[in-house]
Scaffold this active site. Structure first.
Site, short mmCIF file in Angstrom:
data_model
loop_
_atom_site.label_atom_id
_atom_site.label_comp_id
_atom_site.label_asym_id
_atom_site.label_seq_id
_atom_site.Cartn_x
_atom_site.Cartn_y
_atom_site.Cartn_z
N LYS A 150 1.94 -32.77 27.83
CA LYS A 150 2.64 -31.99 26.79
C LYS A 150 2.66 -30.52 27.19
CE LYS A 150 0.23 -30.73 22.91
NZ LYS A 150 0.23 -29.28 22.75
N ASN A 151 1.52 -30.05 27.68
CA ASN A 151 1.39 -28.61 27.92
C ASN A 151 2.01 -28.17 29.25
OD1 ASN A 151 0.26 -28.52 25.44
ND2 ASN A 151 -1.85 -28.27 26.13
N ARG B 286 4.62 -23.99 19.10
CA ARG B 286 4.35 -22.66 19.65
C ARG B 286 5.22 -22.35 20.87
NH1 ARG B 286 0.71 -20.02 17.57
NH2 ARG B 286 0.36 -18.59 19.27
N CYS C 114 -0.94 -26.18 15.95
CA CYS C 114 -2.10 -26.54 15.14
C CYS C 114 -2.74 -25.32 14.50
CB CYS C 114 -3.12 -27.26 16.02
SG CYS C 114 -2.55 -28.87 16.55
N ARG D 89 -4.24 -17.52 16.18
CA ARG D 89 -3.28 -17.73 17.25
C ARG D 89 -2.24 -16.59 17.32
NH1 ARG D 89 -1.96 -23.95 18.22
NH2 ARG D 89 -2.13 -23.24 20.36
N ASP E 163 -9.67 -28.59 24.21
CA ASP E 163 -8.99 -29.78 23.69
C ASP E 163 -9.77 -31.08 23.97
OD1 ASP E 163 -6.23 -28.48 23.05
OD2 ASP E 163 -6.78 -27.79 25.04
N VAL F 243 -13.00 -20.79 22.67
CA VAL F 243 -11.58 -20.47 22.89
C VAL F 243 -10.86 -20.15 21.57
CG1 VAL F 243 -9.39 -21.29 23.85
CG2 VAL F 243 -11.55 -21.88 24.97
N ARG G 180 2.78 -35.48 17.88
CA ARG G 180 3.18 -34.26 18.59
C ARG G 180 2.72 -34.29 20.04
NH1 ARG G 180 0.49 -29.54 16.65
NH2 ARG G 180 1.24 -28.89 18.66
#
Ligand code: EPU
Length: 478
Positions: free
Chosen positions: A62-63, A136, A160, A165, A350, A372, A458
């Site tokens: 995803k990232n 995002r 999320c 953020r 994560d 983080v 997601r």
């Protein structure tokens, strides 16, 4: 978010109390006999206590995939991205690209996407606004749209709720390139009256998103860019590989320094997205917590090394194969660990949520220092409701053995085990926390109802089908 079907009222009545859970159980039996239980597609009933066993495949990250799709905007010719996961974050980015005139077609392989940016155009603000709060990734459209169109409008961001953020690193960097930013009630508007020029940028923290912002902006900016304190996650290196295929000149130097020499134009790319490390770690943790044995296909050792070390220390076992990694619980007690989340090559933030569920089954006291994000233990409330013994220290904990530099806002969770988890009615709070709720429900004795599943879609492709493949006992009605 999945839409509720006509039977949602009935479903809402389910599993609100132990008696209701029992009722849900009776409905489950009815469903096994062929009747529908009346769940919405956003809910699942899980009968826990059964080890997950079998093989599943993990596809593109995803990232990375979402950022690679944005990078296609920079090319003069079409790009082809392979191994794209079928997740809602990808669909959100596809929607935004389409609004800006990118023609997206799918190949014979459903994971193959062709992105043609030949007719990129300014999108209507109202249409873009429809995407507000959904992801995002839109913040990464800034540089590419400024290069292509000379202007950009970015809606309010989603993602999320795991902390404030902020986007200050992104905006500071964009200003250094020459962007003029106006904050509007519904988002931000950007222009570049004098074009975008290379810059010297030092990030206050090796932010993944801000590093991507700099990469996607600098490649077509005039002159050189030096980025210090950059994030160097494998997904970032994969994005750099994509940009290099497009014609960019980027060198990754020691000590988190990245040099970019701007070029006047880029072409399209053909690339297979790197696998999803976060999804892989989640299934590995699920195998451990449920005392199972899961082969996660498509996964590579190199990008998982930090996770694999911790998995072994906790008492899990794994075998690395050419086409994936097999993770299993070898029997005996799991062992407690102390973990500090960190940027790559540290232990990813994560990864902690799924692992916490396995740690509730370890013999002793584990500690997780979350460095983080400032609010990433909300998911533990549901685990405690299921019988876990987890104490969250909102201001963190001092620990002389720490290696990661302490951040002002960090928190810690202390997990004491082993405790039997029992089924409960729980609601998914965020993506990774949500997957940990699924694992908890699979681990627990008895029945759980997990709601708000849309959030998990997601970032986890076909997770319901994967649960089925791994022999989980559940009821889900799409
Ligand atoms: N930060 C700032 N200002 C900024 C940007 C970041 O203060 O302008 C702070 C953040 O608040 C946070 C830290 O820097 O405390 C790290 O944030 P980062 O920018 O690295 O995270 P991100 O790019 O927003 C990506 C992933 C996250 C993953 C983090 C860390 C995507 C879409 N998201 O977020 O993934 O946790 O990097 O690796 O790539 C997830 O997949 O569930 C997820 C949250």
């Amino acid at each position: 978010m999945a839409e509720h079907d006509a039977t949602s009222d009935e479903a809402e009545k389910l599993a609100q109390s132990p008696e209701d859970l029992e009722a849900a159980g009776r409905k489950l039996d009815a469903q096994k006999a062929g009747a529908r239980v009346g769940l919405t597609s956003d809910e699942i009933i899980i009968n826990g206590g059964r080890p997950l066993k079998g093989r599943i495949e993990v596809r593109g990250a995803k990232n990375l995939a979402t950022k690679a799709m944005v990078a296609a905007l920079l090319g003069k010719s079409p790009s082809v991205l392979r191994n794209v996961p079928n997740i809602s974050d990808v669909r959100v980015v596809a929607g935004l690209l389409a609004l800006h005139g990118v023609l997206i077609t799918r190949g014979d392989d459903p994971g193959e996407w062709r992105l043609d940016p030949s007719n990129v155009e300014v999108a209507h603000q109202a249409d873009i606004d429809a995407h507000a709060g959904s992801s995002r990734i839109p913040i990464l459209f800034c540089g590419p749209l400024l290069h292509r169109l000379g202007e950009a409008f970015i809606p309010d961001l989603g993602g999320c709720r795991i902390g404030d953020r902020p986007i200050d690193f992104h905006l500071d960097a964009l200003r250094k390139f020459g962007a003029v930013i106006e904050k509007l009630p519904s988002g931000i508007s950007l222009t570049a009256p004098h074009g975008l020029k290379g810059a010297n940028i030092e990030l206050p923290y090796p932010s993944v998103g801000a590093t991507e912002q700099v990469l996607l902006t600098s490649v077509l900016a005039e002159g050189q860019t030096e980025l210090r304190n950059a994030a160097i996650e494998p997904e970032i290196i994969d994005l750099i590989c994509i940009l290099q295929k497009m014609g960019a000149i980027i060198s990754v130097e020691p000590n988190r320094v990245i040099f970019i020499e701007g070029v006047p134009e880029l072409r399209g790319y053909d690339h297979r997205a790197i696998f999803d490390r976060n999804e892989a770690a989640s299934w590995a943790a699920a195998a451990l917590a449920t005392k199972g044995d899961v082969f996660v296909g498509g996964v590579k050792q190199e990008e998982m090394m930090t996770f694999l070390n911790v998995f072994r220390k906790v008492g899990g076992d794994f075998d690395v194969h050419d086409d994936g990694i097999r993770f299993w619980h070898p029997g005996g007690d799991l062992k407690p660990v102390t973990i500090e989340t960190d940027v790559h090559p540290g232990f990813m933030t994560d990864w902690q949520q799924p692992l916490v569920v396995a740690l509730t089954q370890a013999q002793g006291v584990s500690t997780i220092h979350e460095t983080v994000y400032e609010n990433r233990f909300g998911f533990t409330d549901a685990l405690n409701k299921m019988g876990a013994d987890i104490t969250v220290y909102k201001d963190g904990l001092s620990d002389p053995r720490r290696r990661v530099k302490r951040r002002e806002f960090e928190q810690a969770a202390v997990i004491t085990g082993p405790v039997p988890l029992r089924g409960a009615d729980i609601e998914v709070p965020d993506l990774r926390g949500g997957f940990s709720h699924l694992i908890a429900a699979l681990t627990a004795e008895g029945q759980s109802k997990v709601t708000n599943l849309g959030i998990i879609s997601r970032g986890y492709e076909n997770f319901i089908e994967k649960l089925r493949l791994l022999g989980a006992d559940f009821v889900f009605e799409s």
